[in-house]
Design a protein around this motif. Structure first.
Motif, mmCIF file in Angstrom:
data_model
loop_
_atom_site.group_PDB
_atom_site.id
_atom_site.type_symbol
_atom_site.label_atom_id
_atom_site.label_comp_id
_atom_site.label_asym_id
_atom_site.label_seq_id
_atom_site.Cartn_x
_atom_site.Cartn_y
_atom_site.Cartn_z
ATOM 1 N N UNK A 30 -6.391 10.610 -7.840
ATOM 2 C CA UNK A 30 -5.576 9.426 -8.100
ATOM 3 C C UNK A 30 -5.358 8.614 -6.826
ATOM 4 N N UNK A 31 -5.015 9.287 -5.731
ATOM 5 C CA UNK A 31 -4.803 8.603 -4.464
ATOM 6 C C UNK A 31 -6.089 7.972 -3.941
ATOM 7 N N UNK A 32 -7.197 8.674 -4.123
ATOM 8 C CA UNK A 32 -8.493 8.149 -3.696
ATOM 9 C C UNK A 32 -8.838 6.880 -4.474
ATOM 10 N N UNK B 93 -2.152 2.171 -12.209
ATOM 11 C CA UNK B 93 -1.826 3.539 -11.810
ATOM 12 C C UNK B 93 -1.476 4.411 -13.010
ATOM 13 N N UNK B 94 -0.691 3.874 -13.915
ATOM 14 C CA UNK B 94 -0.306 4.637 -15.107
ATOM 15 C C UNK B 94 -1.529 4.996 -15.949
ATOM 16 N N UNK C 289 0.838 -1.203 0.000
ATOM 17 C CA UNK C 289 0.000 0.000 0.000
ATOM 18 C C UNK C 289 0.871 1.250 0.000
ATOM 19 N N UNK C 290 1.947 1.228 0.778
ATOM 20 C CA UNK C 290 2.864 2.377 0.830
ATOM 21 C C UNK C 290 3.536 2.592 -0.515
ATOM 22 N N UNK C 291 3.911 1.481 -1.171
ATOM 23 C CA UNK C 291 4.531 1.579 -2.496
ATOM 24 C C UNK C 291 3.566 2.194 -3.497
ATOM 25 N N UNK C 292 2.296 1.785 -3.422
ATOM 26 C CA UNK C 292 1.280 2.327 -4.328
ATOM 27 C C UNK C 292 1.140 3.834 -4.159
ATOM 28 N N UNK C 293 1.127 4.280 -2.913
ATOM 29 C CA UNK C 293 0.981 5.714 -2.638
ATOM 30 C C UNK C 293 2.185 6.483 -3.172
ATOM 31 N N UNK C 294 3.384 5.929 -2.962
ATOM 32 C CA UNK C 294 4.596 6.576 -3.466
ATOM 33 C C UNK C 294 4.583 6.639 -4.986
ATOM 34 N N UNK C 295 4.184 5.523 -5.606
ATOM 35 C CA UNK C 295 4.113 5.494 -7.066
ATOM 36 C C UNK C 295 3.096 6.496 -7.588
ATOM 37 N N UNK C 296 1.950 6.560 -6.915
ATOM 38 C CA UNK C 296 0.911 7.499 -7.342
ATOM 39 C C UNK C 296 1.396 8.931 -7.245
ATOM 40 N N UNK D 244 3.974 9.632 -10.056
ATOM 41 C CA UNK D 244 3.414 9.780 -11.393
ATOM 42 C C UNK D 244 2.999 11.216 -11.680
ATOM 43 N N UNK D 245 2.645 11.935 -10.639
ATOM 44 C CA UNK D 245 2.231 13.325 -10.805
ATOM 45 C C UNK D 245 3.373 14.168 -11.377
#
Length: 229
Positions: A45-47, A130-131, A18-25, A28-29
């Motif tokens: 995106x985070x939501x 995510x992309x 989950x932490x990796x997903x948030x960092x990736x999101x 991407x910005x």
């Protein structure tokens, strides 16, 4: 004690993912590929990223495939070698590194279908999601647990023990029936004999496998960049 340690380990693993997903999101910005006015906001995106609704379970997917749901479009984001060894029925291969290429947009940017992204687990399919979500592609889902979960629940479901609840046996019966639909043969007498899995026929190239007519979505006109004379 062992079960508690296993639960703690799995809990920690999902927290890390989950932490990796948030960092990736968040990262991407900052990608230079996208102009200021393109895509969704970082908050949106985070939501979307933390919403459990973006996942589809192996049981749900198996049911929709068996019932020939015409709204499904399966995208295998693994590399070509893994795709050729085994993939889900009628899946199209678009490796993660090719997700943002122009040729991939007609498959991924869809209004007509539910696009199901999958990999061996969730890691690469989450990145692909995510992309695509960042640039506002709709109807995107990730197969929860990926091919590994598919094998453990649909292709080779584990028989419940006698002390389990009745619904566990009902679920096992459904999964066993599903596995037979996908080509698994169960021996009648020798229960310890390995399950035989028929190899799915796979085309040589990803573009050759088209499960249904794909209707490309028209590209949005890019907004002019700010500044200048």
């Amino acid at each position: 004690m062992v079960n508690r340690k296993l639960v703690k380990f799995l809990s920690l693993r999902y927290k890390i993912l989950a932490a990796i997903l948030i960092v990736l999101a968040g990262g991407l910005v900052l990608l230079p590929k996208y102009e200021k006015h393109e895509g969704i906001s970082p908050e949106q995106l985070l939501s979307n990223a933390i919403s459990p609704e973006r996942y589809i379970t192996t049981d749900e997917l198996a049911d929709r495939i068996i019932n020939q749901d015409p709204s499904l479009l399966l995208i295998d984001v693994r590399d070509e070698n893994a795709y050729k060894k085994y993939s889900l029925p009628s899946a199209v291969n678009i490796p993660l590194k090719k997700i943002l290429e122009d040729d991939s947009e007609s498959y991924l940017n869809q209004d007509e279908f539910d696009v199901i992204l999958f990999s061996n687990d969730n890691f690469h399919s989450d990145q692909a999601w995510l992309l695509c979500n960042r640039i506002d592609y709709k109807n995107l889902y990730v197969l929860k647990g990926g091919i590994n979960k598919w094998f453990n629940t649909i292709i080779n479901p584990k028989k419940p023990t006698e002390n389990m609840a009745s619904n566990a046996f009902e679920l096992y019966s459904l999964r066993k029936a599903a596995s037979m639909h996908f080509g698994v043969a169960y021996p009648k007498k020798v229960h310890k004999q390995p399950v035989i899995i028929k190899k799915a026929s796979v085309a040589k190239t990803s573009t050759a496998i088209v499960p249904k007519k794909i209707i490309p979505k028209k590209k949005k006109k890019k907004m002019p960049t700010e500044g200048g004379c």
